[in-house]
Design an enzyme around this catalytic site. Structure first.
Site, PDB file in Angstrom:
ATOM      1  N   HIS A 168       9.939  -1.800  -2.428  1.00 22.16           N
ATOM      2  CA  HIS A 168      11.197  -2.378  -2.911  1.00 22.16           C
ATOM      3  C   HIS A 168      11.855  -3.153  -1.779  1.00 22.16           C
ATOM      4  CE1 HIS A 168      11.719   0.192  -6.584  1.00 22.16           C
ATOM      5  NE2 HIS A 168      10.946   1.006  -5.882  1.00 22.16           N
ATOM      6  N   HIS A 206       4.034   0.260  -4.373  1.00 26.46           N
ATOM      7  CA  HIS A 206       4.990  -0.839  -4.430  1.00 26.46           C
ATOM      8  C   HIS A 206       6.087  -0.633  -3.398  1.00 26.46           C
ATOM      9  CE1 HIS A 206       6.484   2.170  -7.309  1.00 26.46           C
ATOM     10  NE2 HIS A 206       7.701   1.662  -7.163  1.00 26.46           N
TER      11      HIS A 206
END
Length: 138
Positions: free
Chosen positions: A101, A99
Site C-alpha cells: 500500500h 501487495h
C-alpha cells in the site's frame, strides 16, 4: 490463482484503475482510497505474502515503489506517504496476494495509523485519479 481477486484484476476479469504496469509489476488504485491516490503495487506472478516471495520478485516490486510514490507526490503534493505491507491474517492481510500500500497523507489526516478504510469512490472518480497520477510517472 483462481480465487485471487488481484489475479482476476491482472487477467482483466475485474476492472481496476491502473497507475503503472510493466512486465513484472502492476500498480492500481485501492478501491477503498484511504486517502486520495491510495495505490496498491503487486507482482504479476501470484505470491501469497513476503514469506513466500522469491527475492528477485521482491526486488522487482519494491524497486518500482519510488517511481510510483514520486508520481503521487508530483500529482497531489501530500505532506507524507505511508508504505504498508501486511503478511498473514493476524497482521491484517485480507487479500492473499503480495501487495504494498502507498498511502499519501494530507493536512486533514489524523496522526498515526488511524486510517479509515471504508471510503469507496465510484469507478469514474478512481479512473480520474489514475489518469492524473499516470501523467506523472517518469
Amino acid at each position: 490463482m483462481a480465487d485471487c481477486i488481484f489475479c482476476k484484476i491482472l487477467d482483466g476479469e475485474i476492472p481496476s484503475a491502473k497507475i503503472y504496469e510493466d512486465d513484472d509489476v502492476y500498480a492500481f488504485l485501492d478501491i477503498s482510497q484511504v486517502s486520495k491516490g491510495h495505490t496498491l503495487v503487486i507482482p504479476k506472478n501470484h505470491t501469497e505474502n513476503i514469506f513466500e516471495t522469491d527475492p528477485e520478485v521482491a526486488e522487482k516490486v519494491f524497486s518500482r515503489i519510488p517511481k510510483i510514490a514520486n508520481a503521487l507526490r508530483k500529482t497531489y503534493q501530500p505532506k507524507g506517504l505511508n508504505i504498508l505491507q501486511n503478511n498473514g491474517e493476524f497482521a491484517g492481510q485480507t487479500v492473499f496476494h503480495l501487495h504494498i500500500h502507498l498511502i499519501p497523507r494530507y493536512d486533514d489526516d489524523k496522526d498515526g495509523f488511524d486510517l479509515k478504510w471504508e471510503t469507496h469512490p465510484d469507478e469514474h472518480d478512481l479512473q480520474q485519479i489514475a489518469d492524473e497520477v499516470t501523467k506523472n510517472i517518469d
